[in-house]
Scaffold this active site. Structure first.
Site, PDB file in Angstrom:
ATOM      1  N   SER A  85      -7.791 -12.241  -7.466  1.00 20.58           N
ATOM      2  CA  SER A  85      -9.204 -12.232  -7.076  1.00 20.58           C
ATOM      3  C   SER A  85     -10.081 -12.701  -8.218  1.00 20.58           C
ATOM      4  O   SER A  85      -9.710 -12.616  -9.390  1.00 20.58           O
ATOM      5  CB  SER A  85      -9.635 -10.809  -6.709  1.00 20.58           C
TER       6      SER A  85
HETATM    7  N1  SAH Z   1      -4.132  -7.588  -7.722  1.00 21.15           N
HETATM    8  C1  SAH Z   1      -3.434  -8.840  -7.918  1.00 21.15           C
HETATM    9  C2  SAH Z   1      -3.747  -9.885  -6.880  1.00 21.15           C
HETATM   10  C3  SAH Z   1      -3.234  -9.508  -5.564  1.00 21.15           C
HETATM   11  S1  SAH Z   1      -3.002 -10.833  -4.434  1.00 21.15           S
HETATM   12  C4  SAH Z   1      -3.662  -9.406  -9.295  1.00 21.15           C
HETATM   13  O1  SAH Z   1      -4.355  -8.802 -10.122  1.00 21.15           O
HETATM   14  O2  SAH Z   1      -3.075 -10.445  -9.557  1.00 21.15           O
HETATM   15  C5  SAH Z   1      -2.330  -9.874  -3.140  1.00 21.15           C
HETATM   16  C6  SAH Z   1      -0.892  -9.489  -3.357  1.00 21.15           C
HETATM   17  O3  SAH Z   1      -0.536  -8.568  -2.343  1.00 21.15           O
HETATM   18  C7  SAH Z   1       0.080 -10.655  -3.232  1.00 21.15           C
HETATM   19  O4  SAH Z   1       0.825 -10.755  -4.393  1.00 21.15           O
HETATM   20  C8  SAH Z   1       0.939 -10.279  -2.028  1.00 21.15           C
HETATM   21  O5  SAH Z   1       2.294 -10.693  -2.148  1.00 21.15           O
HETATM   22  C9  SAH Z   1       0.817  -8.771  -2.038  1.00 21.15           C
HETATM   23  N2  SAH Z   1       1.095  -8.083  -0.778  1.00 21.15           N
HETATM   24  C10 SAH Z   1       0.780  -8.455   0.493  1.00 21.15           C
HETATM   25  N3  SAH Z   1       1.194  -7.524   1.371  1.00 21.15           N
HETATM   26  C11 SAH Z   1       1.791  -6.518   0.644  1.00 21.15           C
HETATM   27  C12 SAH Z   1       2.402  -5.268   0.963  1.00 21.15           C
HETATM   28  N4  SAH Z   1       2.528  -4.822   2.218  1.00 21.15           N
HETATM   29  N5  SAH Z   1       2.884  -4.508  -0.052  1.00 21.15           N
HETATM   30  C13 SAH Z   1       2.788  -4.914  -1.340  1.00 21.15           C
HETATM   31  N6  SAH Z   1       2.218  -6.082  -1.697  1.00 21.15           N
HETATM   32  C14 SAH Z   1       1.716  -6.872  -0.726  1.00 21.15           C
END
Ligand code: SAH
Length: 219
Positions: A65
């Site tokens: 983000s």
């Molecule tokens: N907070 C992160 C960015 C997150 S992007 C940072 O600082 O980089 C969103 C992430 O959520 C992605 O990596 C995606 O693979 C993960 N994601 C999506 N669904 C998920 C789930 N059910 N459980 C765990 N991770 C998930």
């Protein structure tokens, strides 16, 4: 490669222009944002944009983000130094690193094994030893480590996953984007006994939360 000093200057500018001017003023959150090296977490190809006012690709179609959203969500949780925090969607590990500066312990779940292992390695390498990465479906939470004082979901949910509400401590806060694929609203939910008062914060756009209590995998 820029020098450490130049990255620190970019972080200072990011804090002033992207955060403080847009209303994120919590001094504890801003101080933590000033220390976590966002450029260390993003892929080499986009490193020169690490402190831009943008989400950035982190591989596998996922994104980190923009700094403002990371800061605004973190500030909304009002973390205390003794708090135990759960993050869903570790991605590159940047948000987990930030949370770990503000709370006692951070558990972060990532469903994509390659992201989970690279984020875990990065957090260890940089010394964020109170941030623990788990690989799995974060919509189920992490019952063996519950309850949590705060839960942050970094992917867009079609509805609030029930297990996450169940894993909040009394007085605990859950922040997550809820809505459709293109647009969501950030919701801040508190646990007060059997009640879950909810506040709508602002519009946002996240990658989908894919899992049992999230979206179904499309491919
Ligand atoms: N907070 C992160 C960015 C997150 S992007 C940072 O600082 O980089 C969103 C992430 O959520 C992605 O990596 C995606 O693979 C993960 N994601 C999506 N669904 C998920 C789930 N059910 N459980 C765990 N991770 C998930």
């Amino acid at each position: 490669m820029l020098e450490k000093k130049e990255y620190a200057a970019q972080r200072a500018e990011m804090i002033e222009k992207q955060l403080r001017r847009r209303g994120v003023i919590d001094p504890v959150v801003l101080a933590a944002m000033a220390t976590v090296p966002r450029h260390e977490f993003v892929p080499e190809e986009v490193r020169s944009h690490a402190y831009d006012d943008l989400p950035l690709p982190i591989g596998g179609g996922q994104t980190i983000s923009q700094p403002y959203i990371v800061a605004a969500m973190t500030a909304a949780l009002h973390l205390q130094p003794a708090d135990r925090v759960l993050e869903i969607g570790t991605g590159c590990g940047y948000q987990a690193a930030l949370l770990s500066r503000l709370a006692r312990e951070v558990f972060s779940i990532e469903r994509r094994p390659e992201l989970a292992s690279s984020a875990a390695a990065k957090l260890t390498q940089l010394g964020y030893s109170n941030a623990h990465v788990h690989c799995g479906d974060g919509t189920l939470g992490l019952p063996e480590f519950a309850p949590f004082d705060a839960i942050l979901v970094a992917a867009a949910a079609p509805a609030v996953p029930k297990p996450l509400l169940a894993q909040l401590a009394e007085g605990g806060r859950l922040i997550l984007p809820v809505g459709g694929a293109e647009h969501q609203e950030l919701q801040l939910i508190e646990k007060r006994g059997d009640a879950f008062p909810t506040r709508m914060l602002e519009g946002c756009r996240f990658v989908p939360l894919v899992g049992y209590h999230g979206w179904q995998e499309s491919s």
